[in-house]
Motif scaffolding. Structure first.
Motif, PDB file in Angstrom:
ATOM      1  N   ARG A  45       0.870  -1.181   0.000  1.00  0.00           N
ATOM      2  CA  ARG A  45       0.000   0.000   0.000  1.00  0.00           C
ATOM      3  C   ARG A  45       0.904   1.227   0.000  1.00  0.00           C
ATOM      4  O   ARG A  45       1.832   1.324   0.797  1.00  0.00           O
ATOM      5  N   HIS A  46       0.625   2.149  -0.906  1.00  0.00           N
ATOM      6  CA  HIS A  46       1.398   3.378  -0.991  1.00  0.00           C
ATOM      7  C   HIS A  46       0.452   4.563  -0.993  1.00  0.00           C
ATOM      8  O   HIS A  46      -0.685   4.469  -1.481  1.00  0.00           O
ATOM      9  N   GLU A  47       0.946   5.673  -0.474  1.00  0.00           N
ATOM     10  CA  GLU A  47       0.150   6.894  -0.434  1.00  0.00           C
ATOM     11  C   GLU A  47       0.707   7.884  -1.452  1.00  0.00           C
ATOM     12  O   GLU A  47       1.901   8.183  -1.447  1.00  0.00           O
ATOM     13  N   LEU A  48      -0.164   8.351  -2.336  1.00  0.00           N
ATOM     14  CA  LEU A  48       0.187   9.393  -3.303  1.00  0.00           C
ATOM     15  C   LEU A  48      -0.336  10.710  -2.734  1.00  0.00           C
ATOM     16  O   LEU A  48      -1.517  10.816  -2.405  1.00  0.00           O
ATOM     17  N   THR A  49       0.525  11.705  -2.610  1.00  0.00           N
ATOM     18  CA  THR A  49       0.137  12.991  -2.029  1.00  0.00           C
ATOM     19  C   THR A  49       0.332  14.088  -3.068  1.00  0.00           C
ATOM     20  O   THR A  49       1.400  14.191  -3.668  1.00  0.00           O
ATOM     21  N   MET A  50      -0.708  14.899  -3.251  1.00  0.00           N
ATOM     22  CA  MET A  50      -0.630  16.008  -4.214  1.00  0.00           C
ATOM     23  C   MET A  50      -1.428  17.188  -3.680  1.00  0.00           C
ATOM     24  O   MET A  50      -2.313  17.046  -2.847  1.00  0.00           O
ATOM     25  N   VAL A  51      -1.098  18.353  -4.193  1.00  0.00           N
ATOM     26  CA  VAL A  51      -1.800  19.585  -3.833  1.00  0.00           C
ATOM     27  C   VAL A  51      -2.735  19.924  -4.987  1.00  0.00           C
ATOM     28  O   VAL A  51      -2.301  19.957  -6.148  1.00  0.00           O
ATOM     29  N   PRO A  52      -4.018  20.165  -4.700  1.00  0.00           N
ATOM     30  CA  PRO A  52      -4.948  20.506  -5.789  1.00  0.00           C
ATOM     31  C   PRO A  52      -4.457  21.735  -6.554  1.00  0.00           C
ATOM     32  O   PRO A  52      -3.919  22.666  -5.950  1.00  0.00           O
ATOM     33  N   PRO A  53      -4.620  21.739  -7.870  1.00  0.00           N
ATOM     34  CA  PRO A  53      -4.111  22.863  -8.668  1.00  0.00           C
ATOM     35  C   PRO A  53      -4.872  24.168  -8.442  1.00  0.00           C
ATOM     36  O   PRO A  53      -4.336  25.241  -8.673  1.00  0.00           O
ATOM     37  N   ASP A  54      -6.116  24.085  -7.990  1.00  0.00           N
ATOM     38  CA  ASP A  54      -6.886  25.279  -7.678  1.00  0.00           C
ATOM     39  C   ASP A  54      -7.643  25.024  -6.379  1.00  0.00           C
ATOM     40  O   ASP A  54      -7.613  23.935  -5.837  1.00  0.00           O
ATOM     41  N   THR A  55      -8.287  26.040  -5.854  1.00  0.00           N
ATOM     42  CA  THR A  55      -8.991  25.918  -4.583  1.00  0.00           C
ATOM     43  C   THR A  55     -10.031  24.807  -4.670  1.00  0.00           C
ATOM     44  O   THR A  55     -10.827  24.757  -5.599  1.00  0.00           O
ATOM     45  N   PHE A  56      -9.991  23.918  -3.686  1.00  0.00           N
ATOM     46  CA  PHE A  56     -10.884  22.764  -3.637  1.00  0.00           C
ATOM     47  C   PHE A  56     -11.760  22.927  -2.401  1.00  0.00           C
ATOM     48  O   PHE A  56     -11.384  22.542  -1.302  1.00  0.00           O
ATOM     49  N   ASN A  57     -12.926  23.530  -2.592  1.00  0.00           N
ATOM     50  CA  ASN A  57     -13.816  23.930  -1.501  1.00  0.00           C
ATOM     51  C   ASN A  57     -14.896  22.892  -1.233  1.00  0.00           C
ATOM     52  O   ASN A  57     -15.125  22.002  -2.049  1.00  0.00           O
TER      53      ASN A  57
END
Length: 189
Positions: free
Chosen positions: A141-153
């Motif tokens: 099991r692996h965790e992929l972490t990313m930051v949304p490219p725009d505001t994710f409300n």
């Protein structure tokens, strides 16, 4: 009464023998070309079969998707997304540094592994397994972490497609809950 000419018959026999040998040589060359072509086509068909199988089976499955909530009071947008992934049944070894993640929410954005570099990247962390970038066993099991490219409300939706190096795709929809409490640090997407 009958005159026998032995000289002419010998020449006809030698001519026939030369033509016969030439035909055998041409047939041998043609057979060699056909065998080589058949071997090449068989190899190409095997390679195509392996690639087709990989495109169908060498994909990841998403076990869970969690969004980290902005810790600023009154700000309840999602600041990062963690996708827990594992190999799909029948999949071979999957190198997570070779995958791309397409994000569609208003605008489209393609994420690549941080080792590859670029503007939009994701990182991998092993939860179960030895290697941070490779899914080897079905239990990994692996965790992929990313930051949304725009505001994710709250109430927003994004379509995410994960494509492995072999071309196999996994699609999922991320939905931010309509309301997020100020005391929540993470929400299920």
């Amino acid at each position: 009464m009958f005159e026998i000419q032995t000289e002419d018959r010998g020449q006809v026999g030698i001519g026939t023998l030369i033509v016969f040998i030439a035909m055998v040589l041409v047939a041998a060359i043609a057979a060699g070309v056909l065998i080589n072509t058949a071997g090449f086509l068989q190899t190409q068909a095997e390679d195509t079969g392996v690639e087709s199988t990989q495109q169908v089976s060498d994909r990841v499955q998403v076990a869970s998707s969690v969004g980290s909530v902005n810790d600023t009071v009154g700000e309840n947008d999602i600041t990062s997304i963690n996708l827990t992934v594992h190999k799909a049944p029948g999949a071979g070894v999957i190198d997570l540094s070779d995958i791309t993640i397409q994000w569609i929410s208003g605008d489209a954005e393609n994420f690549v592994h941080a080792d590859v570099g670029g503007d939009s990247t994701f990182t991998t962390t092993a939860i179960v397994g030895d290697d941070d970038n490779v899914l080897i066993d079905s239990t990994d099991r692996h965790e992929l972490t990313m930051v949304p490219p725009d505001t994710f409300n709250p109430g927003d939706t994004a379509q995410v497609t994960i494509t492995t190096g072999s071309g196999a795709q996994t699609s999922l929809t991320l939905n931010v809950p309509d309301s997020i409490n100020d005391d929540e640090s993470a929400v299920s997407l």
